[in-house]
Motif scaffolding. Sequence first.
Motif, PDB file in Angstrom:
ATOM      1  N   PRO A 119      21.744   7.210   5.932  1.00  0.00           N
ATOM      2  CA  PRO A 119      22.325   8.247   5.066  1.00  0.00           C
ATOM      3  C   PRO A 119      21.587   9.582   5.102  1.00  0.00           C
ATOM      4  CG  PRO A 119      21.293   6.502   3.750  1.00  0.00           C
ATOM      5  CD  PRO A 119      21.317   6.024   5.158  1.00  0.00           C
ATOM      6  N   ILE A 120      20.269   9.564   5.371  1.00  0.00           N
ATOM      7  CA  ILE A 120      19.521  10.826   5.406  1.00  0.00           C
ATOM      8  C   ILE A 120      19.933  11.647   6.623  1.00  0.00           C
ATOM      9  CG2 ILE A 120      17.216  11.887   5.371  1.00  0.00           C
ATOM     10  CD1 ILE A 120      18.066  10.147   2.862  1.00  0.00           C
ATOM     11  N   ASN A 216      20.054   0.373  -3.731  1.00  0.00           N
ATOM     12  CA  ASN A 216      19.361  -0.364  -2.668  1.00  0.00           C
ATOM     13  C   ASN A 216      18.367   0.569  -1.965  1.00  0.00           C
ATOM     14  OD1 ASN A 216      20.924   1.251  -0.948  1.00  0.00           O
ATOM     15  ND2 ASN A 216      22.490  -0.331  -0.681  1.00  0.00           N
ATOM     16  N   ALA A 217      17.782   0.107  -0.879  1.00  0.00           N
ATOM     17  CA  ALA A 217      16.761   0.900  -0.174  1.00  0.00           C
ATOM     18  C   ALA A 217      17.337   2.207   0.360  1.00  0.00           C
ATOM     19  CB  ALA A 217      16.176   0.078   0.975  1.00  0.00           C
ATOM     20  N   LYS A 221      16.080   6.168  -0.596  1.00  0.00           N
ATOM     21  CA  LYS A 221      15.784   7.234   0.375  1.00  0.00           C
ATOM     22  C   LYS A 221      16.548   8.507   0.035  1.00  0.00           C
ATOM     23  CE  LYS A 221      14.590   4.224   4.248  1.00  0.00           C
ATOM     24  NZ  LYS A 221      15.083   3.579   5.468  1.00  0.00           N
ATOM     25  N   VAL A 222      17.791   8.354  -0.387  1.00  0.00           N
ATOM     26  CA  VAL A 222      18.609   9.532  -0.763  1.00  0.00           C
ATOM     27  C   VAL A 222      17.986  10.228  -1.974  1.00  0.00           C
ATOM     28  CG1 VAL A 222      20.865  10.316  -1.625  1.00  0.00           C
ATOM     29  CG2 VAL A 222      20.762   8.599   0.199  1.00  0.00           C
ATOM     30  N   LEU A 223      17.614   9.444  -2.989  1.00  0.00           N
ATOM     31  CA  LEU A 223      16.997  10.016  -4.199  1.00  0.00           C
ATOM     32  C   LEU A 223      15.742  10.814  -3.846  1.00  0.00           C
ATOM     33  CD1 LEU A 223      17.439   6.962  -6.587  1.00  0.00           C
ATOM     34  CD2 LEU A 223      18.451   9.218  -6.952  1.00  0.00           C
ATOM     35  N   GLU A 224      14.946  10.279  -2.942  1.00  0.00           N
ATOM     36  CA  GLU A 224      13.726  10.963  -2.512  1.00  0.00           C
ATOM     37  C   GLU A 224      14.071  12.255  -1.752  1.00  0.00           C
ATOM     38  OE1 GLU A 224       9.860  12.003  -1.849  1.00  0.00           O
ATOM     39  OE2 GLU A 224      10.607  10.496  -3.265  1.00  0.00           O
ATOM     40  N   ALA A 231      20.458  18.242  -7.701  1.00  0.00           N
ATOM     41  CA  ALA A 231      21.785  17.655  -7.484  1.00  0.00           C
ATOM     42  C   ALA A 231      21.838  16.276  -8.132  1.00  0.00           C
ATOM     43  CB  ALA A 231      22.055  17.533  -5.991  1.00  0.00           C
ATOM     44  N   GLU A 232      23.013  15.901  -8.608  1.00  0.00           N
ATOM     45  CA  GLU A 232      23.179  14.573  -9.198  1.00  0.00           C
ATOM     46  C   GLU A 232      23.438  13.559  -8.096  1.00  0.00           C
ATOM     47  OE1 GLU A 232      25.848  12.355 -12.631  1.00  0.00           O
ATOM     48  OE2 GLU A 232      25.983  14.523 -12.432  1.00  0.00           O
ATOM     49  N   VAL A 233      22.963  12.334  -8.279  1.00  0.00           N
ATOM     50  CA  VAL A 233      23.234  11.244  -7.331  1.00  0.00           C
ATOM     51  C   VAL A 233      23.940  10.130  -8.103  1.00  0.00           C
ATOM     52  CG1 VAL A 233      22.218   9.515  -5.783  1.00  0.00           C
ATOM     53  CG2 VAL A 233      21.204  11.806  -5.928  1.00  0.00           C
TER      54      VAL A 233
END
Length: 364
Positions: A119-120, A216-217, A221-224, A231-233
């Motif tokens: 996703p990154i 999940n993992a 990674k996206v949150l980091e 931005a909201e996740v």
Amino acid sequence: MKAGIVGLPNVGKSTLFNCLSNAKAQSANFPFCTIEPNIGVVNVPDPRLEKLESLVNPERVMPATVEIVDIAGLVKGASKGEGLGNQFLANIRETDAILHVLRCFDNENIIHVDGNVNPIRDKETIDMELQLKDLETVDKKLDKVKRAAKTGNKEAQKEEAVLLKLKAGLEAGTSVRALEFSEDDYNDFVNPAQLITDKPVMYVCNVDEGSATTGNAYVDKVLEAVKDENAEVLVLAVGTEADINELDDYEERKMFLQDIGLAEAGSAKLIRSAYKLLNQQTYFTAGVKEVRAWTIDVGSTAPQAAGVIHTDFEKGFIRAEVIAYDDFVSHGNEAKVKEAGKMRVEGKNYTVKDGDVMHFLFNV
């Protein structure tokens, strides 16, 4: 106001759109399945509206709505017209906020355009294409402004400085929304440029059913990766939401949600979040004919709120009778609110609060 769903092909955009709008956009396991943008007008779930309906018992109820646009999958090189890039980028430009869907699940049966789930990398691919398109816009503006700046035009010199800052940021891979400008510079030069990466964004992590409540993992990674973006996740099991959507019976839907540990459908949360992302809020009118949620920009004055019902209401505005939502609910009806002295009369300068129950007096 429109929120556009973007992402690489095959990350779940059209399935998500179908969940939100109950429209059946074509979704298939290959890229470029969606070519024209599908547009859905979606009701904003609001428990306050249901409560007002139970108290007033009106003939009809009208919820607030938000427009969601399903934009076909972007690919690497879109800014140069790869895939169907130019058309997609034009569709994104016409939206007011971006819902960026990221694939955060493994499934060998669903093709990933880049061969594996990351996703990154996917986020960076889309970001880069949008930034390159913005850079093109900034460069064109700079060409015009530089000539005027050389003649000593003070306004052009100010604009040139802002455009150079935008150019440097975009070339460094920073989206416009993450750059800082003074309020005047933003209002005078950045906002009118309508740059794509200046639009507010929410990242939607599309996960498998088992990760719907905990993430999940991939989500970690996206949150980091987006922690400095303001931005909201949102974590959403889009395939599961689609299954829930197929159930016609409300109780069955509720049981399905309980089984996977959710209090409400994630799509409802997403619609509310999109509404907020668009800087929208709600006020209510509540009468026996109709209980209705009206959409206004955050910060709207009473006359502007009245103008949403009819332009004559704004032109001939005299005053507004206002009841706070909590007061309406605790007293049960308008007459009891008045008796308790909780109805306020507000004038032209009143800034409407989210949830106000309002009645306008006007004269044309």
